[in-house]
Design a protein around this motif. Structure first.
Motif, PDB file in Angstrom:
ATOM      1  N   THR A  71      36.733  60.245  26.975  1.00 36.42           N
ATOM      2  CA  THR A  71      37.711  59.369  27.611  1.00 36.42           C
ATOM      3  C   THR A  71      38.799  60.206  28.258  1.00 36.42           C
ATOM      4  O   THR A  71      39.360  61.101  27.615  1.00 36.42           O
ATOM      5  N   VAL A  72      39.080  59.933  29.534  1.00 34.26           N
ATOM      6  CA  VAL A  72      40.151  60.607  30.258  1.00 34.26           C
ATOM      7  C   VAL A  72      41.403  59.745  30.166  1.00 34.26           C
ATOM      8  O   VAL A  72      41.364  58.545  30.484  1.00 34.26           O
ATOM      9  N   TRP A  73      42.521  60.358  29.733  1.00 36.42           N
ATOM     10  CA  TRP A  73      43.784  59.650  29.571  1.00 36.42           C
ATOM     11  C   TRP A  73      44.811  60.141  30.585  1.00 36.42           C
ATOM     12  O   TRP A  73      44.915  61.336  30.840  1.00 36.42           O
ATOM     13  N   VAL A  81      41.739  56.034  31.633  1.00 31.04           N
ATOM     14  CA  VAL A  81      41.388  55.727  33.014  1.00 31.04           C
ATOM     15  C   VAL A  81      39.882  55.810  33.267  1.00 31.04           C
ATOM     16  O   VAL A  81      39.395  55.310  34.268  1.00 31.04           O
ATOM     17  N   ALA A  82      39.135  56.448  32.381  1.00 35.31           N
ATOM     18  CA  ALA A  82      37.680  56.532  32.538  1.00 35.31           C
ATOM     19  C   ALA A  82      37.056  56.872  31.193  1.00 35.31           C
ATOM     20  O   ALA A  82      37.630  57.632  30.403  1.00 35.31           O
ATOM     21  N   THR A  83      35.889  56.303  30.933  1.00 29.22           N
ATOM     22  CA  THR A  83      35.156  56.569  29.686  1.00 29.22           C
ATOM     23  C   THR A  83      33.672  56.664  29.977  1.00 29.22           C
ATOM     24  O   THR A  83      33.128  55.841  30.732  1.00 29.22           O
ATOM     25  N   TRP A  84      33.014  57.695  29.397  1.00 28.88           N
ATOM     26  CA  TRP A  84      31.576  57.853  29.509  1.00 28.88           C
ATOM     27  C   TRP A  84      30.990  58.117  28.127  1.00 28.88           C
ATOM     28  O   TRP A  84      31.687  58.614  27.241  1.00 28.88           O
ATOM     29  N   ARG A  85      29.726  57.788  27.974  1.00 29.74           N
ATOM     30  CA  ARG A  85      29.022  58.080  26.728  1.00 29.74           C
ATOM     31  C   ARG A  85      27.987  59.169  27.001  1.00 29.74           C
ATOM     32  O   ARG A  85      27.127  59.029  27.864  1.00 29.74           O
ATOM     33  N   MET A 161      26.473  60.486  32.676  1.00 35.32           N
ATOM     34  CA  MET A 161      26.913  59.799  31.466  1.00 35.32           C
ATOM     35  C   MET A 161      26.885  58.288  31.633  1.00 35.32           C
ATOM     36  O   MET A 161      27.131  57.760  32.715  1.00 35.32           O
ATOM     37  N   ASP A 162      26.591  57.593  30.542  1.00 33.24           N
ATOM     38  CA  ASP A 162      26.502  56.141  30.518  1.00 33.24           C
ATOM     39  C   ASP A 162      27.903  55.539  30.499  1.00 33.24           C
ATOM     40  O   ASP A 162      28.778  55.983  29.762  1.00 33.24           O
TER      41      ASP A 162
END
Length: 275
Positions: A71-73, A81-85, A161-162
């Protein structure tokens, strides 16, 4: 300083304040516990473990969770502001942040990657299960670097990334509460637990990656070689490993007038300093 806790909370720690806490931010439980924090600093990066702290002077930082999420904060508003798995679907053990130009790996990108080869944005160097290290473009979530001793590096490098979220049904609720994780047996396997970036001596200042983990050894990887071929393995003079237990932390120190030093720590409480 920024700290993370097992209660899904990020803390801005300021020792100048009476209570020592400048701000608090809650993380989404369904994404897992924030275990690592990555911050770009001087072309390198820092990664810290849960309930630890790290300093921040950049407008963003990255958290890596127990459920393989990055997760980018935004530090201005303390909002994600963005999250990937991560496709590895394993806890993120270490995170380092560096500009793509410092890696010097644009020539190694695959044609299937949606990232422009001219991009010089930040890259998250991640250890997420096994003996492999991957680099992910923080603008697109595309893999731009894959190193290690794994046999599926080529497939990893062409992945993205998902971005999907858990479903709002009984299964999604069970996942959010961690019920599904309790049913599965945790199997310990060889994995990289700590990383550090080492700036080169040339004018470009391209970095290499130091890694250490459960195999008790320390390796130096060159991102500009095929599969990041390890160019050096550090071991003690008394055995074929660097520590007697899992390597949990690495720090490369370079100062004016002194030779570069490498400090390493392990789970048995031993701290080694290498010249």
């Amino acid at each position: 300083c920024i700290a993370s806790t097992a209660a899904h909370t990020l803390l801005g720690v300021d020792p100048r304040l009476s209570k020592g806490v400048a701000w608090r931010a809650l993380t989404e439980p369904s994404l897992g516990i924030p275990m690592r924090i990555g911050i770009e600093a001087g072309g390198g990066g820092q990664s810290v473990s849960m309930d630890s702290t790290t300093s921040s002077s950049t407008p963003y930082f990255v958290t890596g969770s127990s459920r393989s999420c990055l997760t980018v904060w935004d530090t201005r508003f303390m909002l994600p502001v963005a999250t990937w798995r991560n496709p590895a679907a394993a806890p993120i053990e270490a995170v380092e942040i560096v500009d793509r130009e410092r890696l010097g790996v644009t020539m190694g990108m695959t044609s299937s990657s949606p990232t422009s080869s001219s991009s010089i944005g930040p890259v998250a160097i991640v250890s997420c299960g096994g003996e492999e290290v991957s680099g992910w473009d923080l603008a697109t979530g595309a893999c731009v670097l894959a190193m290690g001793r794994s046999d599926h590096l080529a497939a990893l490098k062409s992945s993205v990334m998902d971005t999907s979220r858990p479903a709002e049904d009984a299964v999604g609720l069970a996942r959010q509460m961690g019920a599904l994780e309790l049913r599965s047996l945790s199997i310990k396997r060889t994995t990289i637990r700590a990383m550090a970036l080492v700036a080169g001596e040339d004018d470009a200042g391209c970095v290499s990656v130091l890694s250490g983990g459960s195999d008790r050894s320390i390796s130096l990887w060159n991102p500009r070689m095929p599969h990041g071929k390890d160019i050096l393995t550090i071991v003690s003079s008394a055995s074929d490993v660097a520590h007697r237990d899992t390597v949990t932390a690495l720090r490369h120190v370079r100062g004016i007038g002194i030779a570069p030093l490498l400090a390493t720590a392990s789970a048995d409480g031993i701290l080694n300093v290498w010249k």
